[in-house]
Structure formats: C-alpha cells, structure tokens
Design a protein around this motif. Structure first.
Motif, PDB file in Angstrom:
ATOM      1  N   ILE A   1       0.859  -1.181   0.000  1.00  0.00           N
ATOM      2  CA  ILE A   1       0.000   0.000   0.000  1.00  0.00           C
ATOM      3  C   ILE A   1       0.898   1.234   0.000  1.00  0.00           C
ATOM      4  CG2 ILE A   1      -1.876   1.199   1.179  1.00  0.00           C
ATOM      5  CD1 ILE A   1      -2.651  -1.618   0.368  1.00  0.00           C
TER       6      ILE A   1
ATOM      7  N   GLY B   1       1.276   5.611  -0.140  1.00  0.00           N
ATOM      8  CA  GLY B   1       0.596   6.861   0.140  1.00  0.00           C
ATOM      9  C   GLY B   1       0.103   7.012   1.564  1.00  0.00           C
ATOM     10  N   MET B   2       0.325   6.019   2.404  1.00  0.00           N
ATOM     11  CA  MET B   2      -0.112   6.138   3.806  1.00  0.00           C
ATOM     12  C   MET B   2       0.895   7.009   4.554  1.00  0.00           C
ATOM     13  SD  MET B   2      -1.529   2.359   4.850  1.00  0.00           S
ATOM     14  CE  MET B   2       0.051   1.554   4.762  1.00  0.00           C
TER      15      MET B   2
ATOM     16  N   CYS C   1      -4.378   6.442   8.253  1.00  0.00           N
ATOM     17  CA  CYS C   1      -4.461   6.018   6.856  1.00  0.00           C
ATOM     18  C   CYS C   1      -4.581   4.499   6.779  1.00  0.00           C
ATOM     19  CB  CYS C   1      -3.225   6.467   6.084  1.00  0.00           C
ATOM     20  SG  CYS C   1      -3.020   8.254   5.948  1.00  0.00           S
TER      21      CYS C   1
ATOM     22  N   GLU D   1       3.889  -1.048   5.417  1.00  0.00           N
ATOM     23  CA  GLU D   1       3.091  -0.613   4.274  1.00  0.00           C
ATOM     24  C   GLU D   1       2.532  -1.792   3.493  1.00  0.00           C
ATOM     25  OE1 GLU D   1       5.490   2.128   2.014  1.00  0.00           O
ATOM     26  OE2 GLU D   1       4.986   3.767   3.363  1.00  0.00           O
TER      27      GLU D   1
ATOM     28  N   TYR E   1      -5.321   5.622  -2.146  1.00  0.00           N
ATOM     29  CA  TYR E   1      -3.962   5.114  -1.965  1.00  0.00           C
ATOM     30  C   TYR E   1      -3.604   4.233  -3.139  1.00  0.00           C
ATOM     31  CZ  TYR E   1      -5.129   6.718   2.681  1.00  0.00           C
ATOM     32  OH  TYR E   1      -5.532   7.494   3.727  1.00  0.00           O
ATOM     33  N   THR E   2      -2.334   3.888  -3.264  1.00  0.00           N
ATOM     34  CA  THR E   2      -1.921   2.978  -4.327  1.00  0.00           C
ATOM     35  C   THR E   2      -1.789   1.576  -3.747  1.00  0.00           C
ATOM     36  OG1 THR E   2       0.432   3.376  -3.923  1.00  0.00           O
ATOM     37  CG2 THR E   2      -0.664   4.801  -5.531  1.00  0.00           C
TER      38      THR E   2
END
Length: 136
Positions: free
Chosen positions: A20, A22-23, A28, A51, A75-76
């Motif tokens: 994941i 973008g956190m 998040c 992540e 998020y990605t």
C-alpha cells in the motif's frame, strides 16, 4: 464489485499481500483496513510500518477488486509476488527416524532448584541477618 483496474489473476489460496502506497499515518492504515473489511467476504489487516496489507477473500472476488477498492480510497496498491513453496525433500532410502526417546538432543536444564540447595544464612525474625556475638 466490478473491477476498474487492470486484470489480476485470482490468488490460489484466496489470500494475498498488497503493498500500500501513500499512507502517512496510522489513521491512513485504519482507513484502508476499514474499506477492505467492508467488502463482502474479505478479512484484512494493514500494517502501517511495513506498508503491507494481508487480505483473505472469498470466492467471487479477484485481486483486482481489492486493488480497486484501495485505489478508490485514495492510496496505491500492488500485489506482492509470493515465493514458490519448494516441495519437501525425500528421505534417503534405508534411513528411518529414530523413536522420540532415542533421539540425540541436549538435555534440558531443570526448571527449578530444590530448596535444600539454598545455603543462605538464617535470618532473624526482623529480617536482618543474625550477628555472631563472638565477632566484633
């Protein structure tokens, strides 16, 4: 849920690990976990420090559905390739495992000591060591 992301193959054991991106904080991670767990038949845990998200999902869902949900949340996500599990090596012929009581293994230490081995000096009723009247 229809997948809008690129097609992904379905996982073999209905388990997947996602990276994941973008956190920025634990909130998040909680948000991503909450969105994934709201999906029908999905159980997910998200670790902010690594992540990664570990996801178990049921039939009818694909990995692409999970990725699309994470991306809709903002998020990605990308699947982590699982290393192949090597088959166990066959045992050489003519050998067999020794019975459990005949295996060579270091003897484990005793779990506790007996009280009789304690050689501390006797204590007076008040808790201080007794004084020898012959010593000054």
């Amino acid at each position: 849920m229809a997948s809008t992301a690129a097609p992904f193959p379905a996982a073999d054991a209905s388990e997947a690990e996602l990276m994941i991106g973008g956190m920025t904080c634990a909130s998040c991670a909680a948000r991503v976990e909450k969105k994934l767990n709201r999906m029908e038949g999905v159980t997910a845990t998200v670790n902010y420090a690594t992540e990664k998200a570990r996801v178990t999902f049921g039939e009818g869902l694909e990995l692409g559905d999970l990725v699309a949900t994470v991306e809709k949340t903002g998020y990605t996500a990308r699947p982590v390739a699982q290393p192949p599990v090597p088959p166990p090596a066959p045992a050489p012929e003519g050998t067999r495992e020794a019975p459990r009581d005949q295996r060579s293994s270091p003897r484990s230490p005793p779990r506790h000591r007996r009280r009789s081995s304690c050689r501390s000096p006797p204590r007076s009723p008040r808790g201080s060591p007794r004084r020898n009247p012959l010593r000054s």
